[in-house]
Motif scaffolding. Structure first.
Motif, PDB file in Angstrom:
ATOM      1  N   ILE A  23       6.336  -1.857  14.818  1.00  0.00           N
ATOM      2  CA  ILE A  23       5.412  -1.556  13.730  1.00  0.00           C
ATOM      3  C   ILE A  23       5.431  -2.750  12.776  1.00  0.00           C
ATOM      4  CG2 ILE A  23       4.767   0.062  11.894  1.00  0.00           C
ATOM      5  CD1 ILE A  23       4.934   1.509  14.544  1.00  0.00           C
ATOM      6  N   GLY A  24       4.391  -3.535  12.814  1.00  0.00           N
ATOM      7  CA  GLY A  24       4.298  -4.696  11.936  1.00  0.00           C
ATOM      8  C   GLY A  24       3.328  -4.425  10.806  1.00  0.00           C
ATOM      9  N   GLU A  25       2.786  -5.502  10.272  1.00  0.00           N
ATOM     10  CA  GLU A  25       1.908  -5.360   9.118  1.00  0.00           C
ATOM     11  C   GLU A  25       0.633  -4.590   9.464  1.00  0.00           C
ATOM     12  OE1 GLU A  25       1.747  -9.036   7.029  1.00  0.00           O
ATOM     13  OE2 GLU A  25      -0.036  -8.413   5.934  1.00  0.00           O
ATOM     14  N   SER A  26      -0.028  -5.040  10.513  1.00  0.00           N
ATOM     15  CA  SER A  26      -1.326  -4.463  10.844  1.00  0.00           C
ATOM     16  C   SER A  26      -1.222  -2.991  11.267  1.00  0.00           C
ATOM     17  CB  SER A  26      -1.958  -5.289  11.970  1.00  0.00           C
ATOM     18  OG  SER A  26      -3.091  -4.643  12.446  1.00  0.00           O
ATOM     19  N   ILE A  27      -0.298  -2.700  12.170  1.00  0.00           N
ATOM     20  CA  ILE A  27      -0.166  -1.314  12.626  1.00  0.00           C
ATOM     21  C   ILE A  27       0.384  -0.439  11.499  1.00  0.00           C
ATOM     22  CG2 ILE A  27       1.110   0.178  14.240  1.00  0.00           C
ATOM     23  CD1 ILE A  27       0.653  -1.855  16.395  1.00  0.00           C
ATOM     24  N   GLY A  28       1.265  -1.022  10.691  1.00  0.00           N
ATOM     25  CA  GLY A  28       1.779  -0.299   9.533  1.00  0.00           C
ATOM     26  C   GLY A  28       0.656   0.141   8.603  1.00  0.00           C
ATOM     27  N   GLU A  29      -0.269  -0.765   8.345  1.00  0.00           N
ATOM     28  CA  GLU A  29      -1.414  -0.424   7.490  1.00  0.00           C
ATOM     29  C   GLU A  29      -2.253   0.685   8.116  1.00  0.00           C
ATOM     30  OE1 GLU A  29      -3.754  -3.882   6.654  1.00  0.00           O
ATOM     31  OE2 GLU A  29      -2.174  -4.796   5.426  1.00  0.00           O
ATOM     32  N   LYS A  30      -2.394   0.606   9.429  1.00  0.00           N
ATOM     33  CA  LYS A  30      -3.203   1.633  10.104  1.00  0.00           C
ATOM     34  C   LYS A  30      -2.531   3.003  10.019  1.00  0.00           C
ATOM     35  CE  LYS A  30      -5.734  -1.455  13.161  1.00  0.00           C
ATOM     36  NZ  LYS A  30      -5.160  -2.751  12.716  1.00  0.00           N
ATOM     37  N   ILE A  31      -1.213   3.017  10.070  1.00  0.00           N
ATOM     38  CA  ILE A  31      -0.499   4.290   9.931  1.00  0.00           C
ATOM     39  C   ILE A  31      -0.748   4.878   8.549  1.00  0.00           C
ATOM     40  CG2 ILE A  31       1.802   5.308   9.731  1.00  0.00           C
ATOM     41  CD1 ILE A  31       2.693   3.360  11.977  1.00  0.00           C
ATOM     42  N   MET A  83       0.844  -1.198   0.000  1.00  0.00           N
ATOM     43  CA  MET A  83       0.000   0.000   0.000  1.00  0.00           C
ATOM     44  C   MET A  83       0.876   1.243   0.000  1.00  0.00           C
ATOM     45  SD  MET A  83      -2.986   1.138   2.613  1.00  0.00           S
ATOM     46  CE  MET A  83      -3.358  -0.486   3.147  1.00  0.00           C
ATOM     47  N   GLY A  84       0.676   2.150  -0.907  1.00  0.00           N
ATOM     48  CA  GLY A  84       1.495   3.356  -0.967  1.00  0.00           C
ATOM     49  C   GLY A  84       0.764   4.539  -0.392  1.00  0.00           C
ATOM     50  N   SER A  91       5.474  10.165   8.281  1.00  0.00           N
ATOM     51  CA  SER A  91       5.195  10.152   6.834  1.00  0.00           C
ATOM     52  C   SER A  91       6.473   9.927   6.024  1.00  0.00           C
ATOM     53  CB  SER A  91       4.511  11.457   6.417  1.00  0.00           C
ATOM     54  OG  SER A  91       5.290  12.555   6.807  1.00  0.00           O
ATOM     55  N   VAL A  92       7.607  10.326   6.599  1.00  0.00           N
ATOM     56  CA  VAL A  92       8.885  10.095   5.922  1.00  0.00           C
ATOM     57  C   VAL A  92       9.138   8.591   5.762  1.00  0.00           C
ATOM     58  CG1 VAL A  92      11.387  10.412   6.075  1.00  0.00           C
ATOM     59  CG2 VAL A  92       9.852  12.255   6.781  1.00  0.00           C
ATOM     60  N   TYR A  93       8.841   7.828   6.817  1.00  0.00           N
ATOM     61  CA  TYR A  93       9.071   6.379   6.781  1.00  0.00           C
ATOM     62  C   TYR A  93       7.985   5.685   5.952  1.00  0.00           C
ATOM     63  CZ  TYR A  93      11.881   7.582  10.839  1.00  0.00           C
ATOM     64  OH  TYR A  93      12.798   8.153  11.679  1.00  0.00           O
ATOM     65  N   ALA A  94       6.771   6.252   6.019  1.00  0.00           N
ATOM     66  CA  ALA A  94       5.629   5.593   5.372  1.00  0.00           C
ATOM     67  C   ALA A  94       5.714   5.648   3.857  1.00  0.00           C
ATOM     68  CB  ALA A  94       4.324   6.223   5.867  1.00  0.00           C
ATOM     69  N   LYS A  95       6.665   6.440   3.350  1.00  0.00           N
ATOM     70  CA  LYS A  95       6.814   6.510   1.898  1.00  0.00           C
ATOM     71  C   LYS A  95       7.191   5.155   1.336  1.00  0.00           C
ATOM     72  CE  LYS A  95       8.127  11.332   1.687  1.00  0.00           C
ATOM     73  NZ  LYS A  95       9.284  12.166   1.989  1.00  0.00           N
ATOM     74  N   ASP A  96       7.910   4.377   2.146  1.00  0.00           N
ATOM     75  CA  ASP A  96       8.249   3.049   1.633  1.00  0.00           C
ATOM     76  C   ASP A  96       8.043   2.002   2.712  1.00  0.00           C
ATOM     77  OD1 ASP A  96      10.525   1.026   1.678  1.00  0.00           O
ATOM     78  OD2 ASP A  96      11.636   2.841   2.240  1.00  0.00           O
ATOM     79  N   GLU A  97       7.427   0.925   2.311  1.00  0.00           N
ATOM     80  CA  GLU A  97       6.912  -0.072   3.241  1.00  0.00           C
ATOM     81  C   GLU A  97       8.012  -0.685   4.111  1.00  0.00           C
ATOM     82  OE1 GLU A  97       3.921  -3.834   2.684  1.00  0.00           O
ATOM     83  OE2 GLU A  97       4.082  -2.336   1.091  1.00  0.00           O
TER      84      GLU A  97
END
Length: 596
Positions: A72-80, A1-2, A57-63
């Motif tokens: 921060i795993g899959e589920s929490i990552g998606e929520k972010i 997800m981007g 948001s800087v980190y969220a640019k790339d999974e």
DNA sequence: GCCGTTTTCGGCCCGACTGTTTTCAGTCG
């Protein structure tokens, strides 16, 4: 997800998301024990977000970058990502329907856990703080199972102290208060050893409470606890047992815990009480995997329960095959892995410091004459080889910034005093203002006459500070960036800045970055110090003294450096002035190379 | 829900003190 719709730069998501995850943890806590591991996960994510260097948001640019963050795993990552895109988290919205919002806030109050809050909600339909206060006042709680008079008293106190309980104290204040109490404890009859533990021993920038660990013969424990809770500074006794006691101090409302142990447990108790919690958990988990059990009484063989170590911390780390980990490093930032591989740095010490790189005299906003300062430092810090006087430049009107002609006069004054002292002790410096466009408020030909130029931002915090600082790094007449983050602890957050770019530029141009040791600055922050030196940035530690008593702040600056994993060679003012001159020449060279 | 030089499944730190209980749950650090 981007990320499709990132909010504009400079917006702060970390605190918002941390607050949401904290509330989600509270919701799951309320919903029962079957969610307890989920609670741990959300607590972990909250902590990670609160301590993050850059905006999420800087980190969220790339999974991958997102998932590299601990907790921060899959589920929490998606929520972010969901939050960054839509401003909401569906799961949280649904959770809020199950758990009344007012109850979440209640759970943040001391003495209120999920079970208490749930009982209040289900039995007498309390939904928030105000309703609870009313229920207590009208005696609605009396006779309720599990709510005796003492419990109700504690609840009242928790409600009253809610705000104060959240206040943390500056390290410097806590060091002074802690040292006073420690001295009193050491004077109790029967005490063999005692020292400060907790975040105070780790020299964290702010302190929540003060922990003291002490050893004495068991027959004396009772007397010692009685003496402790009877200290004149004590306002209230929170807890009193066979081995530990907690008091709250008058005025400051700070909590002090005393823990008594046998001599053969002293090291493990010190380790446990020093923390951090995360360091302890990691260490205990690791030990468990090796067939040991670590608690505050020692290291035990899991099978036989025989104590294998415990009298000293050194003994415990040695048993674990690790280097001794200095308290300042115990933050779960890789110190355990490095200690196992024997790769911990040999940290800089206070006694390594050979000069102070920033201070102010009466010429601008300091309290003392230059000669008074010089004589004081020579006497109190006899191993210092130099001090750099850095009065303010013209833009700092409030701070009595000097005009160019004033600096020329000051040079003569410094020469005169140095002659009297018989050595080049005082170096001619300036703290020059960085203007909105990244230019400086003194002419270049004057700046070049100084021995040391510190450039600092004092205004225009909403400007593009990264560009301002990068531009300054590229100047040949600037040697150091002063208090680079611009924060005032507890008062003002630092301005937004791209730290990576700054560190890279500072390293490439040979520009030093300051650790400002003023108690409410401690800027550069410890975690950023670690990144800066990893990128090859040279650090200076300065007290920025405005009065004689402030030269002692150097120990705070060194504490920040140690928490940032600094070795002696990472800190410029552990060097002679000759080496400082060499550092300056290196910058001229680096800039010439860059032009080619 | 996260995580992995014992595991991609099966774990997840550990004990003291309090208050209200007749043996322990709740909370804290």
């Amino acid at each position: 997800m981007g990320l499709s719709n990132v909010k504009k730069a400079g917006e702060r998501h970390n605190a918002d998301l941390a607050a949401i995850f904290h509330q989600m943890a509270s919701c799951y806590r309320y919903l029962g024990a079957k969610h307890r591991f989920r609670v741990m996960a959300y607590d972990g994510a909250t902590r990670t977000l609160s301590n993050l260097k850059n905006d999420i948001s800087v980190y969220a640019k790339d999974e991958d970058a997102l998932h590299e963050l601990h907790g921060i795993g899959e589920s929490i990552g998606e929520k972010i990502v969901e939050y960054l895109n839509t401003g909401k988290i569906k799961t949280f919205e649904q959770l809020k329907k199950k758990v009344p919002q007012g109850l979440l806030e209640l759970m943040d109050i001391a003495g209120f856990g999920p079970a208490t809050v749930k009982a209040l909600h289900q039995k007498i339909h309390i939904n928030n703080r105000d309703e609870l206060i009313r229920a207590i006042e009208t005696g609605k709680l009396k006779g309720l199972r599990g709510f005796g008079p003492k419990k109700i008293d504690n609840m009242k106190r928790g409600l009253k102290l809610f705000k104060e309980a959240h206040a943390r104290m500056l390290l410097w204040d806590a060091m002074n208060i802690g040292e006073d109490i420690l001295q009193e404890v050491l004077a109790f009859p029967g005490i063999k050893k005692a020292e400060l533990a907790g975040s105070l021993r780790r020299k964290k920038e702010t302190i929540g409470d003060i922990d003291i660990i002490a050893t004495a013969d068991k027959k004396d424990w009772k007397k010692i606890v009685s003496k402790f809770i009877a200290l004149p500074q004590s306002e209230r006794i929170l807890a009193k047992g066979e081995t530990r006691a907690s008091i709250v101090l008058k005025k400051t409302n700070i909590q002090v815990d005393l823990r008594l142990v046998h001599e053969y447990e002293y090291g493990s108790a010190l380790l446990y009480f020093t923390g951090s919690k995360e360091h302890n958990i990691k260490l205990r988990t690791w030990a468990k995997g090796k067939g040991w059990k670590l608690n505050e009484y020692g290291v035990f063989d899991a099978e036989s329960d025989k104590q294998l170590a415990g009298a000293t911390e050194e003994e415990i780390y040695r048993l674990f095959g690790m280097q001794f980990i200095p308290p300042e490093l115990r933050e779960e930032r890789g110190e355990i892995e490095n200690a196992r591989k024997h790769l911990l740095p040999r940290l800089v010490n206070l006694k390594d410091i050979r000069g102070d790189m920033q201070m102010h005299s009466v010429w601008s906003d300091g309290a003392d004459e230059i000669e008074t300062i010089a004589r004081y430092v020579c006497k109190e810090f006899p191993h210092y080889e130099y001090i750099v006087l850095t009065d303010h430049s013209p833009s700092e009107r409030i701070a009595g910034g000097l005009q160019p002609a004033d600096f020329i006069k000051q040079f003569k004054e410094i020469d005169r005093i140095n002659k009297k002292l018989g050595k080049d002790f005082i170096r001619k410096g300036v703290e020059v203002d960085i203007l909105a466009d990244g230019s400086l408020d003194l002419p270049e030909d004057l700046l070049q006459q100084f021995d040391w130029v510190v450039a600092s931002i004092h205004s225009g915090f909403t400007k593009d500070n990264t560009q301002r600082l990068l531009k300054v790094c590229e100047r040949r007449d600037v040697h150091c960036i002063g208090h680079p983050g611009g924060r005032l602890i507890g008062k003002r957050e630092g301005y937004t800045l791209d730290w990576n770019k700054l560190f890279e530029k500072a390293a490439a141009t040979g520009t030093a970055i300051e650790i400002n040791a003023q108690p409410n600055r401690l800027d550069l922050r410890d975690d950023l110090v670690k990144e800066a030196i990893e990128k090859g940035v040279m650090i200076t530690i300065s007290t920025d003294s405005h009065a004689l008593s402030q030269f002692d702040f150097m120990q705070l600056g060194v504490a920040v450096a140690r928490r940032g994993w600094c070795k002696i060679e990472n800190v410029l003012n552990t060097c002679s002035w000759k080496a400082v001159e060499q550092f300056k020449r290196h910058k001229q060279h680096a800039l010439k190379q860059a032009v080619k």
